[in-house]
Design a protein around this motif. Structure first.
Motif, short mmCIF file in Angstrom:
data_model
loop_
_atom_site.label_atom_id
_atom_site.label_comp_id
_atom_site.label_asym_id
_atom_site.label_seq_id
_atom_site.Cartn_x
_atom_site.Cartn_y
_atom_site.Cartn_z
N LEU A 69 10.47 16.00 -53.41
CA LEU A 69 10.66 14.70 -54.07
C LEU A 69 9.66 14.64 -55.57
CD1 LEU A 69 10.27 12.51 -51.10
CD2 LEU A 69 12.20 12.69 -52.49
N ALA A 70 9.58 15.82 -56.10
CA ALA A 70 8.44 16.23 -57.19
C ALA A 70 8.87 15.37 -58.28
CB ALA A 70 8.79 17.71 -57.81
N ASP A 71 10.11 14.71 -58.50
CA ASP A 71 10.54 13.66 -59.68
C ASP A 71 9.79 12.51 -59.50
OD1 ASP A 71 12.52 13.95 -57.27
OD2 ASP A 71 13.73 12.47 -58.51
N LEU A 72 9.53 12.26 -58.37
CA LEU A 72 8.97 10.91 -57.84
C LEU A 72 7.29 11.09 -57.98
CD1 LEU A 72 11.27 9.53 -55.10
CD2 LEU A 72 11.44 9.31 -57.85
N ARG A 73 6.87 12.13 -57.95
CA ARG A 73 5.50 12.59 -57.51
C ARG A 73 4.47 11.31 -58.16
NH1 ARG A 73 1.77 12.06 -55.68
NH2 ARG A 73 0.09 13.50 -54.71
N GLU A 74 4.69 11.18 -59.60
CA GLU A 74 3.59 10.22 -60.17
C GLU A 74 3.82 9.07 -59.88
OE1 GLU A 74 4.54 9.54 -64.67
OE2 GLU A 74 6.12 10.95 -64.51
N HIS A 75 4.87 8.23 -59.13
CA HIS A 75 5.14 7.07 -58.48
C HIS A 75 4.93 6.65 -57.23
CE1 HIS A 75 7.34 6.57 -62.43
NE2 HIS A 75 8.24 7.55 -62.23
N ILE A 76 4.75 8.09 -56.52
CA ILE A 76 4.16 7.62 -54.99
C ILE A 76 2.88 8.18 -54.83
CG2 ILE A 76 4.95 8.95 -52.70
CD1 ILE A 76 7.67 9.16 -53.50
N ILE A 77 2.29 7.44 -53.79
CA ILE A 77 1.03 7.56 -53.56
C ILE A 77 1.30 8.42 -52.27
CG2 ILE A 77 -1.20 6.67 -52.85
CD1 ILE A 77 -0.56 4.50 -54.58
N TRP A 78 0.87 9.59 -51.80
CA TRP A 78 1.03 10.35 -50.62
C TRP A 78 -0.21 10.42 -49.84
CZ3 TRP A 78 5.60 11.57 -48.85
CH2 TRP A 78 6.69 11.85 -49.73
N HIS A 79 -0.10 10.02 -48.64
CA HIS A 79 -1.27 9.90 -47.57
C HIS A 79 -1.14 10.77 -46.48
CE1 HIS A 79 -2.72 5.65 -48.78
NE2 HIS A 79 -1.62 5.55 -49.37
N PHE A 80 -2.01 11.63 -46.20
CA PHE A 80 -1.86 12.50 -45.09
C PHE A 80 -2.83 11.93 -43.77
CE2 PHE A 80 -3.25 15.79 -42.21
CZ PHE A 80 -2.23 16.52 -42.11
N ILE A 81 -2.12 11.31 -42.87
CA ILE A 81 -2.46 10.52 -41.73
C ILE A 81 -2.89 11.47 -40.51
CG2 ILE A 81 -1.68 8.53 -42.89
CD1 ILE A 81 0.55 8.46 -40.80
N GLY A 82 -2.52 12.69 -40.37
CA GLY A 82 -2.56 13.44 -39.10
C GLY A 82 -3.88 14.12 -39.06
N PRO A 83 -4.11 14.68 -37.87
CA PRO A 83 -5.36 15.39 -37.43
C PRO A 83 -5.30 16.56 -38.56
CG PRO A 83 -3.95 15.68 -35.67
CD PRO A 83 -3.20 14.71 -36.60
N LEU A 84 -6.52 16.99 -39.03
CA LEU A 84 -6.56 18.00 -40.15
C LEU A 84 -7.61 19.14 -39.37
CD1 LEU A 84 -5.86 19.04 -42.83
CD2 LEU A 84 -7.60 17.23 -43.62
N GLN A 85 -7.10 20.20 -39.46
CA GLN A 85 -7.68 21.60 -39.17
C GLN A 85 -8.44 22.12 -40.51
OE1 GLN A 85 -7.76 22.03 -35.80
NE2 GLN A 85 -6.21 20.47 -35.62
N SER A 86 -9.50 22.93 -40.23
CA SER A 86 -10.18 23.37 -41.41
C SER A 86 -9.31 24.25 -42.22
CB SER A 86 -11.34 24.15 -40.65
OG SER A 86 -12.28 23.66 -40.19
N ASN A 87 -8.43 25.05 -41.56
CA ASN A 87 -7.60 26.14 -42.45
C ASN A 87 -6.25 25.51 -43.23
OD1 ASN A 87 -6.14 25.30 -39.98
ND2 ASN A 87 -5.49 27.44 -39.73
N LYS A 88 -6.40 23.99 -42.99
CA LYS A 88 -5.18 23.41 -43.89
C LYS A 88 -5.71 22.32 -44.85
CE LYS A 88 -1.58 24.95 -41.11
NZ LYS A 88 -1.20 23.85 -40.06
N THR A 89 -7.05 22.21 -44.99
CA THR A 89 -7.64 21.44 -46.01
C THR A 89 -7.37 21.69 -47.46
OG1 THR A 89 -9.77 22.75 -46.07
CG2 THR A 89 -9.88 20.81 -44.53
N ARG A 90 -7.18 23.03 -47.74
CA ARG A 90 -7.09 23.23 -49.17
C ARG A 90 -5.70 22.60 -49.56
NH1 ARG A 90 -9.16 26.27 -52.87
NH2 ARG A 90 -10.46 27.44 -51.39
N GLU A 91 -4.55 22.87 -48.77
CA GLU A 91 -3.35 22.37 -48.97
C GLU A 91 -3.40 20.80 -49.21
OE1 GLU A 91 0.14 24.39 -48.99
OE2 GLU A 91 -0.15 24.54 -46.60
#
Ligand code: PLP
Length: 240
Positions: A69-91
């Motif tokens: 959905l890159a064409d909408l990127r500047e219009h959407i606010i993306w929230h990460f709501i799941g549990p987060l492991q250390s090795n995924k923080t950069r992404e």
């Protein structure tokens, strides 16, 4: 009208009604559409209906959807709501605007280090394990103020508030049993705010992320500012 659009409008009506019952301004609560397990086309449909904030639980799925959905990127606010492991923080630091479920300083430190300098600060919330369930992540209520003070001082992050996923309660949404965990969250929120102010730490601590499809009314009655709603907008999720 598509079924997503119709259901989305019905959810907005539930939020408005709950705000009226709670004598809160109708714009005090914002809707986060939880699109996990649903394809980019479903997000696009909700976007066309008017929805702008979307929540994802799984890093790989979320990053792929943001790319689709890159064409909408500047219009959407993306929230990460799941549990987060250390090795995924950069992404997550690279692709998302918000993170809701931070439950230890180390994860926040990594997000602060990895948030690209050209992006605005990552907006973050601390997850509180409000029902004391061993299986759920989140800090204990007693630990929340100290963690809030530590996270609020990190660069490239803006601490916005607290998030919780209370244990489901089999009781009417306006009953004391259903409201209790959300009321407890409001108290912890106030304690965190006091701790931040006492220590003179500047931050915009204004967010209580709580309430889902089944219990959003209970959460709104007790002060939710973001409700995270999936099923009521997109329909039942396929089993994982
Ligand atoms: C899936 C999920 C939601 C949405 O749940 P529904 O019951 O489908 O509304 C909200 N918050 C979190 C953290 C979730 O994982």
């Amino acid at each position: 009208m598509s079924s997503i659009s119709a259901r989305w409008q019905a959810v907005l009506a539930r939020i408005t009604q709950a705000c009226l019952v709670a004598t809160r301004p109708v714009d005090a609560v914002s809707l986060l559409a939880v699109s996990k397990t649903f394809p980019p086309e479903a997000v696009r449909e909700a976007f066309l209906a008017g929805q702008r904030a979307f929540g994802e639980n799984y890093v790989q799925e979320g990053v792929a959807k943001i790319a689709a959905l890159a064409d909408l990127r500047e219009h959407i606010i993306w929230h990460f709501i799941g549990p987060l492991q250390s090795n995924k923080t950069r992404e997550v630091a690279t692709h998302f605007d918000w993170v809701h479920a931070i439950d230890r300083l180390k994860i926040a430190q990594r997000l602060a280090e990895q948030r690209p300098a050209h992006l605005p600060p990552l907006q973050v919330c601390i997850q509180v394990n409000i029902s004391g369930e061993a299986s759920k992540s989140g800090v204990s209520p007693a630990e929340a103020p100290a963690l809030a003070c530590a996270i609020a001082q990190l660069p490239q992050l803006q601490l916005r508030g607290l998030m919780a996923i209370p244990e489901p309660v089999d009781a009417p949404v306006d009953s004391p049993q259903a409201r209790a965990p959300f009321a407890a969250m409001s108290q912890i929120f106030a304690q965190c705010n006091s701790a931040l102010q006492e220590q003179g730490i500047p931050t915009t601590f204004d967010t209580l992320s709580m309430g889902m499809s089944a219990d959003m009314e209970s959460a709104i009655y007790e002060g939710a500012t973001i409700v995270r709603v999936g099923t009521a907008i997109f329909g039942n999720r396929p089993p994982l």
